[in-house]
Design a protein around this motif. Sequence first.
Motif, PDB file in Angstrom:
ATOM      1  N   TRP A  38       0.803  -1.220   0.000  1.00 57.44           N
ATOM      2  CA  TRP A  38       0.000   0.000   0.000  1.00 57.44           C
ATOM      3  C   TRP A  38       0.841   1.276   0.000  1.00 57.44           C
ATOM      4  O   TRP A  38       0.306   2.376  -0.042  1.00 57.44           O
ATOM      5  CB  TRP A  38      -0.951   0.013   1.198  1.00 57.44           C
ATOM      6  N   ASP A  40       2.641   4.246  -1.353  1.00 59.13           N
ATOM      7  CA  ASP A  40       2.545   4.910  -2.648  1.00 59.13           C
ATOM      8  C   ASP A  40       3.850   5.622  -2.978  1.00 59.13           C
ATOM      9  O   ASP A  40       4.720   5.798  -2.131  1.00 59.13           O
ATOM     10  CB  ASP A  40       1.373   5.897  -2.682  1.00 59.13           C
ATOM     11  N   THR A  89      -3.306   9.184  -8.053  1.00 62.41           N
ATOM     12  CA  THR A  89      -3.625   8.145  -9.032  1.00 62.41           C
ATOM     13  C   THR A  89      -3.534   6.750  -8.441  1.00 62.41           C
ATOM     14  O   THR A  89      -2.586   6.427  -7.732  1.00 62.41           O
ATOM     15  CB  THR A  89      -2.649   8.241 -10.225  1.00 62.41           C
ATOM     16  N   ARG A  90      -4.531   5.951  -8.782  1.00 62.15           N
ATOM     17  CA  ARG A  90      -4.494   4.533  -8.426  1.00 62.15           C
ATOM     18  C   ARG A  90      -4.521   3.737  -9.717  1.00 62.15           C
ATOM     19  O   ARG A  90      -5.267   4.038 -10.650  1.00 62.15           O
ATOM     20  CB  ARG A  90      -5.685   4.164  -7.552  1.00 62.15           C
ATOM     21  N   THR A  94      -3.014  -2.458  -5.721  1.00 65.81           N
ATOM     22  CA  THR A  94      -2.759  -1.482  -4.660  1.00 65.81           C
ATOM     23  C   THR A  94      -1.785  -0.382  -5.095  1.00 65.81           C
ATOM     24  O   THR A  94      -1.422   0.466  -4.288  1.00 65.81           O
ATOM     25  CB  THR A  94      -2.175  -2.181  -3.418  1.00 65.81           C
ATOM     26  N   ARG A  96      -0.291   2.927  -6.172  1.00 58.96           N
ATOM     27  CA  ARG A  96      -0.751   4.311  -6.136  1.00 58.96           C
ATOM     28  C   ARG A  96       0.433   5.250  -6.336  1.00 58.96           C
ATOM     29  O   ARG A  96       1.519   5.004  -5.821  1.00 58.96           O
ATOM     30  CB  ARG A  96      -1.417   4.628  -4.788  1.00 58.96           C
ATOM     31  N   ASP A  98       1.157   9.496  -6.208  1.00 59.34           N
ATOM     32  CA  ASP A  98       0.779  10.903  -6.068  1.00 59.34           C
ATOM     33  C   ASP A  98       1.768  11.672  -6.930  1.00 59.34           C
ATOM     34  O   ASP A  98       2.902  11.930  -6.515  1.00 59.34           O
ATOM     35  CB  ASP A  98       0.843  11.362  -4.611  1.00 59.34           C
TER      36      ASP A  98
END
Length: 133
Positions: A38, A40, A89-90, A94, A96, A98
């Motif tokens: 998770w 990012d 943005t995803r 999982t 991601r 930024d």
Amino acid sequence: MITTDLDKLIKLASDNKNIIAIGTEGASNDSTQISDEWTDLDVTLFVREPAREDGWWWLQQLGEPTIVQFIETQDLFGPHSGRWFSWLTRYTGTRRIDFKMTSVQAEAAYLSNDTLNTIVWRQNKGASPTAQN
């Protein structure tokens, strides 16, 4: 060999003279944090002329986004840090990112605002020896 999203962004930026530097911020620069699925990527492109860059194009070079929130902010990293464009943005699963873009004039404010903000790549100089991928 390109192995990470940051590696891909650096490769693309190295072929684009409008991109002056790439910075990363947040957990990826915090040695006390343990990365997991998770975590990012918080990344910023510092550009000569922001109007010449298409953030959506950059996002799609990393894959097909599933969710994107676009935010335009003034002085995101403190007073006088200028106008910022952010794409939270995803991608599938999982993953991601930024992704942010701003003028090169914001770099000093960005670096002085937070100890986790760092420049990991510069045009004509390459990756920083302390860059964390």
